[in-house]
Design a protein around this motif. Structure first.
Motif, short mmCIF file in Angstrom:
data_model
loop_
_atom_site.label_atom_id
_atom_site.label_comp_id
_atom_site.label_asym_id
_atom_site.label_seq_id
_atom_site.Cartn_x
_atom_site.Cartn_y
_atom_site.Cartn_z
N GLY A 277 0.77 -1.24 0.00
CA GLY A 277 0.00 0.00 0.00
C GLY A 277 0.80 1.28 0.00
N GLY A 278 2.11 1.20 0.16
CA GLY A 278 2.92 2.41 0.21
C GLY A 278 3.66 2.69 -1.09
N GLY A 279 4.55 3.69 -1.03
CA GLY A 279 5.28 4.12 -2.21
C GLY A 279 6.23 3.08 -2.76
N TRP A 280 6.96 2.38 -1.86
CA TRP A 280 7.87 1.34 -2.34
C TRP A 280 7.10 0.19 -2.96
N ASP A 281 5.96 -0.16 -2.37
CA ASP A 281 5.15 -1.25 -2.90
C ASP A 281 4.63 -0.89 -4.30
N THR A 282 4.11 0.32 -4.44
CA THR A 282 3.59 0.78 -5.73
C THR A 282 4.70 0.81 -6.77
N THR A 283 5.87 1.31 -6.37
CA THR A 283 7.01 1.41 -7.30
C THR A 283 7.48 0.03 -7.72
N GLY A 284 7.63 -0.89 -6.77
CA GLY A 284 8.12 -2.24 -7.08
C GLY A 284 7.20 -2.99 -8.01
N ARG A 285 5.90 -2.88 -7.77
CA ARG A 285 4.94 -3.60 -8.61
C ARG A 285 4.82 -2.96 -10.00
N ALA A 286 4.95 -1.63 -10.06
CA ALA A 286 4.94 -0.97 -11.37
C ALA A 286 6.17 -1.36 -12.17
N LEU A 287 7.32 -1.44 -11.50
CA LEU A 287 8.55 -1.86 -12.20
C LEU A 287 8.43 -3.30 -12.66
N GLY A 288 7.86 -4.16 -11.81
CA GLY A 288 7.68 -5.56 -12.19
C GLY A 288 6.83 -5.71 -13.44
N LYS A 289 5.74 -4.96 -13.50
CA LYS A 289 4.87 -5.01 -14.68
C LYS A 289 5.62 -4.52 -15.92
N ALA A 290 6.41 -3.45 -15.74
CA ALA A 290 7.16 -2.90 -16.87
C ALA A 290 8.25 -3.87 -17.34
N LEU A 291 8.87 -4.59 -16.41
CA LEU A 291 9.88 -5.60 -16.80
C LEU A 291 9.24 -6.68 -17.66
N GLN A 292 8.02 -7.07 -17.30
CA GLN A 292 7.33 -8.09 -18.09
C GLN A 292 6.88 -7.53 -19.44
N ASP A 293 6.41 -6.29 -19.44
CA ASP A 293 5.99 -5.66 -20.69
C ASP A 293 7.17 -5.50 -21.65
N ALA A 294 8.36 -5.26 -21.09
CA ALA A 294 9.57 -5.13 -21.92
C ALA A 294 10.10 -6.49 -22.36
N LYS A 295 9.45 -7.57 -21.85
CA LYS A 295 9.81 -8.95 -22.18
C LYS A 295 11.24 -9.30 -21.74
#
Length: 319
Positions: free
Chosen positions: A38-56
């Protein structure tokens, strides 16, 4: 070169992390988030994870939330449990540096491997909607009258909102040591405390409070930026005669003991992720400012931030 020799050479390059991104199998990334959900690190980590997958560049991303002690508990678990793992990452930032300075944990951030700074974000201070106070001037007047009666809620001890509150106290003539700061292990806990009226004033990155501000459940009274944030009509502390400016930034580290080639590969993966549509959408949604820095420049930045934060915290009476 015979086919079997070629395949052996390819395997050796892959093991050393020397193949280009396009020639490798996507990684199974393990993301340590040293904070509760629910915090900033959590939001950042999950957004980065999604972007890593989107970048394949990542086939899958698993998340491990370990909150407490301004990220020091998650850091200890990461340092002790991920040695040599080329697919392990940890979200970190200014808050962790502050926590290390005040808490002196048994592990050091220098044991992990710097990868990149990602974003910067300024804090916003908010009041519960039903607060008897309406402005930061009201809060300051009460702070001068009875410092202990004003409860400041936010992230762990040593977080940027904690540091800014102490700096504010010093600027208005109140002993920073008298700041009544209530530390929470994650953004979700802090948000609940503010909405419940259990703290007088709350602080965090704007993105964490945005939906509650828009819904009228929180009243924003100041931001710690040098100018008003784009599209957000909230006065800065400086506008209100309080000479305090403090930014928050977040980045990512790799595991201890990885090779230079593996570090470069992780860095390339992260930089590829930051170019995706998913990451751009996350920047816009969360009002994050891109602040990308990697390699030796990021190493030097972290060293300089440690020195700056330590000096600021000493002046504020926190160390």
């Amino acid at each position: 070169m015979r086919r079997d020799e070629f395949l052996k050479s390819l395997a050796a390059l892959a093991a050393a992390g020397a193949l280009p991104l396009t020639a490798r199998a996507a990684a199974n990334v393990k993301m340590m988030i040293p904070a509760n959900p629910g915090g900033g690190w959590d939001t950042t980590g999950r957004a980065l994870g999604k972007a890593l997958q989107d970048a394949k560049v990542a086939d899958s991303v698993t998340y491990d939330n370990k909150g407490g002690a301004a990220g020091a508990l998650g850091l200890a678990q990461f340092v002790n449990g991920s040695k040599g793992d080329p697919n392990a990452m940890m979200v970190m930032g200014a808050v962790m540096l502050g926590g290390i300075i005040t808490g002196k944990p048994p592990v050091s951030l220098s044991q992990a491997t710097p990868i990149a700074r990602l974003i910067s974000e300024y804090n916003v201070y908010v009041l519960p909607a039903n607060s008897p106070f309406k402005t930061m001037a009201d809060v300051v007047a009460q702070l001068k009258k009875d410092p202990g009666s004003v409860k400041w809620g936010g992230g762990s001890r040593g977080s940027t909102e904690h540091i800014a509150a102490c700096m504010l106290a010093r600027e208005v003539g109140v002993d920073p040591a008298k700041i009544n700061y209530v530390a929470f292990r994650g953004g979700g806990e802090a948000t609940a405390a503010i909405l419940g009226g259990n703290v007088t004033v709350g602080g965090s990155g704007y993105s964490e409070f945005a939906e509650y501000i828009k819904a009228g459940k929180m009243r924003p009274i100041a931001v710690t930026s040098p100018q008003r944030l784009k599209g957000i009509n909230v006065p800065t502390l400086k506008e209100q005669g309080i000479n305090v400016e403090l930014g928050n930034w977040r980045g990512v580290y790799g595991a201890p003991g990885i090779s230079a080639e593996q570090r470069k590969h992780l860095t390339d993966m992260v930089l590829a992720a930051l170019k995706t549509k998913a990451w751009q959408e996350a920047l816009e949604k969360n009002d994050w400012t891109p602040a990308v820095l990697s390699g030796p420049a990021f190493d030097q930045f972290v060293d300089n931030e440690f020195a700056m934060l330590r000096a600021t915290m000493v002046k504020a009476g926190m160390v």
